[in-house]
Design a protein around this motif. Structure first.
Motif, PDB file in Angstrom:
ATOM      1  N   GLU A 204       0.842  -1.378   0.101  1.00  0.00           N
ATOM      2  CA  GLU A 204       0.092  -0.047   0.067  1.00  0.00           C
ATOM      3  C   GLU A 204       0.882   1.197  -0.156  1.00  0.00           C
ATOM      4  OE1 GLU A 204      -3.628   2.050   2.875  1.00  0.00           O
ATOM      5  OE2 GLU A 204      -2.791   0.134   3.220  1.00  0.00           O
ATOM      6  N   VAL A 205       2.222   1.235   0.665  1.00  0.00           N
ATOM      7  CA  VAL A 205       2.938   2.401   0.691  1.00  0.00           C
ATOM      8  C   VAL A 205       3.872   2.325  -0.211  1.00  0.00           C
ATOM      9  CG1 VAL A 205       4.323   3.668   2.206  1.00  0.00           C
ATOM     10  CG2 VAL A 205       2.364   2.725   3.421  1.00  0.00           C
ATOM     11  N   TYR A 206       4.084   3.182  -1.250  1.00  0.00           N
ATOM     12  CA  TYR A 206       5.159   3.129  -2.200  1.00  0.00           C
ATOM     13  C   TYR A 206       5.250   4.740  -2.625  1.00  0.00           C
ATOM     14  CZ  TYR A 206       1.386   3.671  -5.665  1.00  0.00           C
ATOM     15  OH  TYR A 206       0.294   4.069  -6.388  1.00  0.00           O
ATOM     16  N   ILE A 207       6.472   5.016  -3.073  1.00  0.00           N
ATOM     17  CA  ILE A 207       6.881   6.431  -3.545  1.00  0.00           C
ATOM     18  C   ILE A 207       7.722   6.146  -4.712  1.00  0.00           C
ATOM     19  CG2 ILE A 207       8.095   8.559  -3.031  1.00  0.00           C
ATOM     20  CD1 ILE A 207       7.522   8.213   0.151  1.00  0.00           C
ATOM     21  N   ALA A 208       7.497   6.873  -5.715  1.00  0.00           N
ATOM     22  CA  ALA A 208       8.269   6.926  -6.987  1.00  0.00           C
ATOM     23  C   ALA A 208       9.591   6.823  -6.794  1.00  0.00           C
ATOM     24  CB  ALA A 208       7.980   7.845  -7.914  1.00  0.00           C
ATOM     25  N   GLY A 209      10.289   5.723  -7.458  1.00  0.00           N
ATOM     26  CA  GLY A 209      11.680   5.503  -6.985  1.00  0.00           C
ATOM     27  C   GLY A 209      11.765   4.304  -6.222  1.00  0.00           C
TER      28      GLY A 209
END
Length: 315
Positions: A204-209
């Motif tokens: 659920e938790v993600y950030i580009a990169g």
């Protein structure tokens, strides 16, 4: 036809504050992509000196792909260029500062009817109705130095040690990035197709990169046409509201069916591995064509000013 003299102004990745993607390969691609009516030159940014300013003034246009120098950011380069009366391709200093300042982004978005995550003070986190948050640099970019945390485990020490961080609710959902370039006639701006930034698993938790695990670029996603169009319209409204020119790239989240603007990049990276040229290439728009449109748009804006009109009337 008179050939105009264009110079690419850049700093190597190692000299820019956020280590943007710009290498010898990138610059070689710029030179190869120069429109035919321009004769290209290239230079490193060497410092904020009058001698260097006089050197740049010899050229008809500075194609500004300088993302900073030392501790100075891309907006500082732009301010120096403008203070020295040097014509360049990037958005002006005031527009860049306004776009980079996430603290004031909700106000800008509200004026054009666009949603963006609320800003929450550290003292309000423990009593907030939200359960998960993201802290990010107020003026940062490139998805760096971000921190995701839950209300039950607030990292007070880390947050207090970081300078000028803003806190927002973490919006679960799908993330997209949307590039903006001039249309073919350079009479207005258009959005490229949204590119989805998707985690390489079901988390659920993600950030580009890669700060919170790997993510993937997804060109051919299943976003419905109505949401896609609404997203592009919102991104264009923000682009115009900020007075951006040339190109931009905006990060967006779709959460519980609602579209939120997250961040605006006023000078998207143009390396072959970067988002904007990657998206454009798959729409049949080459880097040379992007450059042609940006330069033509700049010429048309100059013509508007010469007629005594303001550029906003040309939008």
């Amino acid at each position: 036809m008179t050939t105009k003299r264009l110079i690419y102004l850049y700093s190597d990745s190692s000299f820019t504050p956020w280590k943007e993607n710009i290498f010898a390969r990138t610059v070689a691609n710029f030179l190869a992509s120069t429109p035919e009516e321009y004769y290209p030159y290239v230079t490193h940014f060497v410092g904020f000196t009058s001698e260097f300013a006089n050197f740049l003034k010899q050229f008809d246009i500075v194609f500004n792909v300088c993302y900073g120098f030392g501790d100075e950011g891309q907006h500082d380069i732009v301010r120096w260029l403008e203070d020295n009366g040097i014509k360049h391709t990037a958005s002006n200093y005031q527009s860049q500062i306004l776009a980079k300042d996430k603290l004031h982004l909700p106000e800008v978005c509200a004026k054009v009817g666009v949603a963006t995550p609320a800003i929450i003070s550290l003292s309000e986190v423990s009593t907030s109705t939200f359960t998960r948050f993201i802290a990010k640099p107020r003026f940062g970019s490139l998805h760096q130095n971000m921190l995701v945390f839950d209300k039950e485990n607030i990292p007070y020490q880390q947050l207090l040690e970081k300078d000028e961080m803003i806190i927002q609710p973490y919006l679960s959902g799908r993330e997209f990035t949307v590039g903006v370039i001039p249309n073919e006639e350079a009479s207005d701006y258009i959005c490229l197709n949204p590119l989805e930034i998707r985690p390489d698993d079901e988390r659920e938790v993600y950030i580009a990169g890669q700060q919170y695990g790997r993510t993937e670029k997804v060109l051919y996603h299943d976003l419905d046409a109505e949401t896609c169009q609404a997203m592009q319209e919102m991104v264009l409204r923000v682009h115009h509201a900020l007075g951006l020119r040339g190109m931009s790239r905006t990060d967006v989240r779709v959460s519980d069916g609602k579209i939120y603007i997250l961040d605006i990049n006023t000078m998207p990276n143009l390396d072959s591995n970067s988002f904007l040229p990657f998206i454009a290439q798959h729409q049949g728009i080459s880097l040379q064509e992007i450059f042609r449109r940006i330069l033509l748009r700049l010429e048309k804006e100059e013509q508007v000013r010469e007629r005594g009109l303001v550029v906003s009337d040309f939008m």
